[in-house]
Design a protein around this motif. Structure first.
Motif, PDB file in Angstrom:
ATOM      1  N   LYS A  47       0.439  -1.441   0.249  1.00 53.47           N
ATOM      2  CA  LYS A  47       0.157   0.188  -0.176  1.00 53.47           C
ATOM      3  C   LYS A  47       1.292   0.534   0.096  1.00 53.47           C
ATOM      4  O   LYS A  47       0.247   1.964  -0.367  1.00 53.47           O
ATOM      5  CB  LYS A  47      -0.579  -0.177   0.910  1.00 53.47           C
ATOM      6  CG  LYS A  47      -2.032  -1.082   0.877  1.00 53.47           C
ATOM      7  CD  LYS A  47      -3.074  -0.907   1.806  1.00 53.47           C
ATOM      8  CE  LYS A  47      -4.252  -2.666   1.803  1.00 53.47           C
ATOM      9  NZ  LYS A  47      -5.117  -2.280   2.952  1.00 53.47           N
ATOM     10  N   LEU A  48       1.816   1.437   0.635  1.00 53.59           N
ATOM     11  CA  LEU A  48       2.846   2.054   1.163  1.00 53.59           C
ATOM     12  C   LEU A  48       3.695   2.410  -0.282  1.00 53.59           C
ATOM     13  O   LEU A  48       3.866   3.484  -0.974  1.00 53.59           O
ATOM     14  CB  LEU A  48       3.713   1.943   1.540  1.00 53.59           C
ATOM     15  CG  LEU A  48       3.338   2.743   3.713  1.00 53.59           C
ATOM     16  CD1 LEU A  48       4.666   2.034   4.179  1.00 53.59           C
ATOM     17  CD2 LEU A  48       3.044   3.982   3.322  1.00 53.59           C
ATOM     18  N   VAL A  49       3.419   1.524  -1.422  1.00 51.22           N
ATOM     19  CA  VAL A  49       4.462   1.210  -2.976  1.00 51.22           C
ATOM     20  C   VAL A  49       3.979   2.348  -3.474  1.00 51.22           C
ATOM     21  O   VAL A  49       3.605   3.524  -4.835  1.00 51.22           O
ATOM     22  CB  VAL A  49       4.825   0.131  -3.341  1.00 51.22           C
ATOM     23  CG1 VAL A  49       5.261   0.243  -4.176  1.00 51.22           C
ATOM     24  CG2 VAL A  49       6.114  -0.471  -1.840  1.00 51.22           C
ATOM     25  N   ALA A  50       2.177   1.726  -3.446  1.00 49.70           N
ATOM     26  CA  ALA A  50       1.113   2.258  -3.706  1.00 49.70           C
ATOM     27  C   ALA A  50       1.087   4.074  -3.868  1.00 49.70           C
ATOM     28  O   ALA A  50       0.526   4.358  -4.930  1.00 49.70           O
ATOM     29  CB  ALA A  50      -0.256   1.419  -4.059  1.00 49.70           C
ATOM     30  N   THR A  51       0.686   4.245  -2.565  1.00 44.79           N
ATOM     31  CA  THR A  51       1.214   5.044  -2.443  1.00 44.79           C
ATOM     32  C   THR A  51       2.238   6.444  -3.177  1.00 44.79           C
ATOM     33  O   THR A  51       1.875   7.624  -3.611  1.00 44.79           O
ATOM     34  CB  THR A  51       0.724   6.031  -0.784  1.00 44.79           C
ATOM     35  OG1 THR A  51      -0.455   4.941  -0.022  1.00 44.79           O
ATOM     36  CG2 THR A  51       0.961   7.306  -0.978  1.00 44.79           C
ATOM     37  N   TYR A  52       3.566   5.662  -2.700  1.00 36.85           N
ATOM     38  CA  TYR A  52       4.428   6.216  -3.239  1.00 36.85           C
ATOM     39  C   TYR A  52       4.726   7.128  -4.872  1.00 36.85           C
ATOM     40  O   TYR A  52       4.668   7.998  -5.220  1.00 36.85           O
ATOM     41  CB  TYR A  52       6.024   5.715  -2.961  1.00 36.85           C
ATOM     42  CG  TYR A  52       7.003   6.528  -3.170  1.00 36.85           C
ATOM     43  CD1 TYR A  52       7.931   7.072  -2.859  1.00 36.85           C
ATOM     44  CD2 TYR A  52       7.336   6.186  -5.075  1.00 36.85           C
ATOM     45  CE1 TYR A  52       9.264   8.150  -2.827  1.00 36.85           C
ATOM     46  CE2 TYR A  52       9.020   6.700  -5.196  1.00 36.85           C
ATOM     47  CZ  TYR A  52       9.205   8.010  -4.904  1.00 36.85           C
ATOM     48  OH  TYR A  52      10.450   8.294  -4.959  1.00 36.85           O
ATOM     49  N   GLU A  53       4.370   6.053  -5.508  1.00 38.37           N
ATOM     50  CA  GLU A  53       3.765   6.065  -7.054  1.00 38.37           C
ATOM     51  C   GLU A  53       2.931   6.910  -7.297  1.00 38.37           C
ATOM     52  O   GLU A  53       2.880   7.026  -8.691  1.00 38.37           O
ATOM     53  CB  GLU A  53       3.972   3.919  -7.490  1.00 38.37           C
ATOM     54  CG  GLU A  53       4.290   3.420  -7.197  1.00 38.37           C
ATOM     55  CD  GLU A  53       6.058   2.183  -7.663  1.00 38.37           C
ATOM     56  OE1 GLU A  53       3.526   1.326  -8.034  1.00 38.37           O
ATOM     57  OE2 GLU A  53       5.775   1.645  -7.895  1.00 38.37           O
ATOM     58  N   ALA A  54       1.666   6.736  -6.978  1.00 36.84           N
ATOM     59  CA  ALA A  54       0.612   8.022  -7.024  1.00 36.84           C
ATOM     60  C   ALA A  54       0.760   8.911  -6.585  1.00 36.84           C
ATOM     61  O   ALA A  54       0.647   9.619  -7.744  1.00 36.84           O
ATOM     62  CB  ALA A  54      -0.579   7.244  -6.573  1.00 36.84           C
ATOM     63  N   GLN A  55       2.121   9.165  -6.100  1.00 35.52           N
ATOM     64  CA  GLN A  55       2.351  10.729  -5.636  1.00 35.52           C
ATOM     65  C   GLN A  55       3.986  10.988  -6.800  1.00 35.52           C
ATOM     66  O   GLN A  55       3.779  12.303  -6.758  1.00 35.52           O
ATOM     67  CB  GLN A  55       3.190  10.798  -4.116  1.00 35.52           C
ATOM     68  CG  GLN A  55       1.598  10.526  -3.197  1.00 35.52           C
ATOM     69  CD  GLN A  55       1.720  10.891  -1.984  1.00 35.52           C
ATOM     70  OE1 GLN A  55       3.166  11.241  -1.715  1.00 35.52           O
ATOM     71  NE2 GLN A  55       0.774  10.593  -1.426  1.00 35.52           N
ATOM     72  N   PHE A  56       4.438  10.046  -6.717  1.00 34.37           N
ATOM     73  CA  PHE A  56       5.757  10.580  -7.134  1.00 34.37           C
ATOM     74  C   PHE A  56       6.554   9.542  -7.828  1.00 34.37           C
ATOM     75  O   PHE A  56       7.453   9.995  -8.664  1.00 34.37           O
ATOM     76  CB  PHE A  56       6.818  10.593  -6.060  1.00 34.37           C
ATOM     77  CG  PHE A  56       6.046  11.129  -4.705  1.00 34.37           C
ATOM     78  CD1 PHE A  56       6.827  12.490  -5.216  1.00 34.37           C
ATOM     79  CD2 PHE A  56       6.296  10.473  -3.606  1.00 34.37           C
ATOM     80  CE1 PHE A  56       6.452  12.894  -3.493  1.00 34.37           C
ATOM     81  CE2 PHE A  56       5.872  10.628  -2.511  1.00 34.37           C
ATOM     82  CZ  PHE A  56       5.845  12.099  -2.363  1.00 34.37           C
ATOM     83  N   GLY A  57       5.579   8.855  -8.852  1.00 32.15           N
ATOM     84  CA  GLY A  57       6.027   7.983  -9.778  1.00 32.15           C
ATOM     85  C   GLY A  57       6.686   6.692  -9.337  1.00 32.15           C
ATOM     86  O   GLY A  57       6.664   6.022  -8.380  1.00 32.15           O
ATOM     87  N   PRO A  58       7.135   5.926 -10.238  1.00 31.71           N
ATOM     88  CA  PRO A  58       7.794   4.617 -10.039  1.00 31.71           C
ATOM     89  C   PRO A  58       9.079   4.374  -8.971  1.00 31.71           C
ATOM     90  O   PRO A  58       9.640   5.714  -8.785  1.00 31.71           O
ATOM     91  CB  PRO A  58       8.171   4.220 -10.937  1.00 31.71           C
ATOM     92  CG  PRO A  58       8.025   5.068 -12.492  1.00 31.71           C
ATOM     93  CD  PRO A  58       8.169   6.330 -12.143  1.00 31.71           C
ATOM     94  N   TYR A  59       8.227   3.336  -7.177  1.00 31.15           N
ATOM     95  CA  TYR A  59       9.118   3.138  -6.603  1.00 31.15           C
ATOM     96  C   TYR A  59      10.763   2.719  -6.976  1.00 31.15           C
ATOM     97  O   TYR A  59      11.820   3.717  -6.907  1.00 31.15           O
ATOM     98  CB  TYR A  59       8.836   2.577  -6.005  1.00 31.15           C
ATOM     99  CG  TYR A  59       9.650   2.574  -4.659  1.00 31.15           C
ATOM    100  CD1 TYR A  59       9.542   3.750  -3.710  1.00 31.15           C
ATOM    101  CD2 TYR A  59       9.944   0.949  -3.871  1.00 31.15           C
ATOM    102  CE1 TYR A  59      10.845   3.048  -2.385  1.00 31.15           C
ATOM    103  CE2 TYR A  59      10.900   0.858  -2.847  1.00 31.15           C
ATOM    104  CZ  TYR A  59      11.382   1.854  -2.591  1.00 31.15           C
ATOM    105  OH  TYR A  59      11.711   1.793  -0.968  1.00 31.15           O
TER     106      TYR A  59
END
Length: 86
Positions: A47-59
């Protein structure tokens, strides 16, 4: 601390906990409580990786980020191109 750093720090904390639990489960495979905890951390990390990717692009740059002959993340603004909001 900016939100990007806070999210990555939390992802790294879950990564660490999962590695430690994995090592423990190697020697204690019947410990269902530890296995449940591992799965909980894995789900929270996803979920955190999905949040990161939604805000900042690919993790992490992966093969799925390649379109044609280049990575898609090069189309996004570079870190120094973001404007700080006051």
């Amino acid at each position: 601390m900016d939100n990007r750093r806070a999210v990555t720090d939390r992802i790294h904390a879950y990564d660490f906990a999962m590695v430690e639990l994995n090592l423990y489960l190697d020697t204690h495979p019947q410990d269902e409580q530890a296995l449940c905890l591992f799965h909980m951390y894995r789900d929270k990390r996803e979920k955190l990786v999905a949040t990161y990717e939604a805000q900042f692009g690919p993790y992490v740059a992966t093969v799925s980020d390649v379109q044609g002959d280049r990575f898609t993340w090069v189309n996004d603004p570079w870190p120094w191109e973001f404007c700080r909001e006051a």
